[in-house]
Design an enzyme around this catalytic site. Structure first.
Site, short mmCIF file in Angstrom:
data_model
loop_
_atom_site.label_atom_id
_atom_site.label_comp_id
_atom_site.label_asym_id
_atom_site.label_seq_id
_atom_site.Cartn_x
_atom_site.Cartn_y
_atom_site.Cartn_z
N TYR A 126 0.82 -1.21 0.00
CA TYR A 126 0.00 0.00 0.00
C TYR A 126 0.85 1.26 0.00
O TYR A 126 1.96 1.28 0.50
CB TYR A 126 -0.91 0.02 1.23
CG TYR A 126 -2.26 -0.63 1.02
CD1 TYR A 126 -3.43 0.01 1.41
CD2 TYR A 126 -2.36 -1.88 0.42
CE1 TYR A 126 -4.66 -0.58 1.21
CE2 TYR A 126 -3.59 -2.48 0.23
CZ TYR A 126 -4.74 -1.82 0.62
OH TYR A 126 -5.96 -2.41 0.43
N SER A 127 0.30 2.34 -0.55
CA SER A 127 0.85 3.70 -0.52
C SER A 127 2.11 3.87 -1.37
O SER A 127 2.26 4.88 -2.05
CB SER A 127 1.11 4.19 0.91
OG SER A 127 -0.12 4.41 1.57
N THR A 128 3.04 2.91 -1.34
CA THR A 128 4.20 3.04 -2.21
C THR A 128 3.80 2.99 -3.68
O THR A 128 4.52 3.47 -4.55
CB THR A 128 5.22 1.92 -1.93
OG1 THR A 128 4.56 0.66 -1.99
CG2 THR A 128 5.84 2.09 -0.55
#
Length: 270
Positions: free
Chosen positions: A77-79
């Site tokens: 997630y997020s990366t």
């Protein structure tokens, strides 16, 4: 035993893989942090320093019956925002899209409900006002349908005036940026990723949507661990002071946002 004691007395060698001797302490800390939570699944850590890979280690379970391996894939997630932002900058440099040209030039249907002046710059800088996933869809399973979510983004009304505030697009960033890139180039995101990032950088296991051939590599949820975590969270806690709002919600409120606007969820493996 307290969480701190568990880390202090944890196994410092509970991992497999390769470590440059200069980074041995890092590997041991990784091992300590993972040792006490092995029942919840596995983890991996790769570090590059001065252009060379100096840490490549893993530990824990891939599923109830399999151990984590060097080939195991998991949700990250997020990366993914960094990956898509990088791809966006490349597509801009190729001349397919401009940071400050209204998105409707490439994606006419996107201009509904006050979005006719929104640009790629607004999206990349989290100034779109399109962060409210909780009130945008009815069920989480909708997020697995890429084309459906692009249609959803077309209908969204921004929560604030475009460019006049900032709110982290935690779960909408992918469809917003990816949708613009697809519409501007006429190519699917998978193709763009392959041409401009995966092939040039010789990446392995980088996907937005795992192909069927790679599904056996994907880490699975461990039901027993999920149940244990849920039971632990449900246990009453003996605190001297009771608070009806979490620390993270307080931070969100201090930023001027409503905690209910944010859909916080566990990073679940496919």
């Amino acid at each position: 035993m307290s969480a701190i004691k568990e880390i202090i007395f944890a196994d410092k060698k509970n991992y497999q893989g390769d470590v440059d001797e200069r980074f041995q302490d890092l590997a041991e800390q990784f091992s300590r942090l993972q040792d006490g939570r092995a029942q919840f699944g596995g983890a991996a850590l790769v570090v590059y320093f001065q252009g060379k890979k100096v840490v490549d280690i893993f530990t824990g379970k891939k599923s109830e019956t399999e151990n984590w391996s060097a080939e195991t894939l998991s949700v990250c997630y997020s990366t993914g925002k960094g990956v898509l932002a990088t791809l966006a900058h490349i597509i801009v440099s190729e001349g397919f899209v401009d940071y400050d040209t209204p998105i409707i030039k490439y994606w006419p249907e996107f201009g509904k409900n006050g979005k006719d002046k929104m640009t790629l710059r607004h999206i990349l800088s989290h100034q779109s006002g399109m962060f409210d996933i909780r009130n945008t869809i009815e069920h989480a399973k909708e997020m697995a349908d890429w084309q459906h979510m692009l249609k959803v983004m077309e209908q969204v009304t921004p929560r604030f005036q475009i460019g006049e505030d900032i709110a982290y697009q935690a779960l909408t960033f992918g469809w917003l940026v990816g949708g613009v890139l697809e519409k501007a180039t006429g190519q699917p995101l998978k193709w763009l990723m392959q041409k401009y990032l995966i092939d040039p950088l010789a990446l392995d296991g980088a996907y937005f949507g795992v192909p069927s051939s790679a599904l056996p590599q994907v880490a699975r949820l461990i039901p027993k661990a999920q149940k244990q975590a849920a039971e632990q969270a449900a246990k009453p806690k003996n605190h001297k002071k009771k608070s009806n709002i979490s620390f993270s919600d307080k931070i969100i409120e201090l930023s001027g946002q409503n905690p209910q606007d944010f859909w916080m969820q566990w990073c679940q493996k496919v």
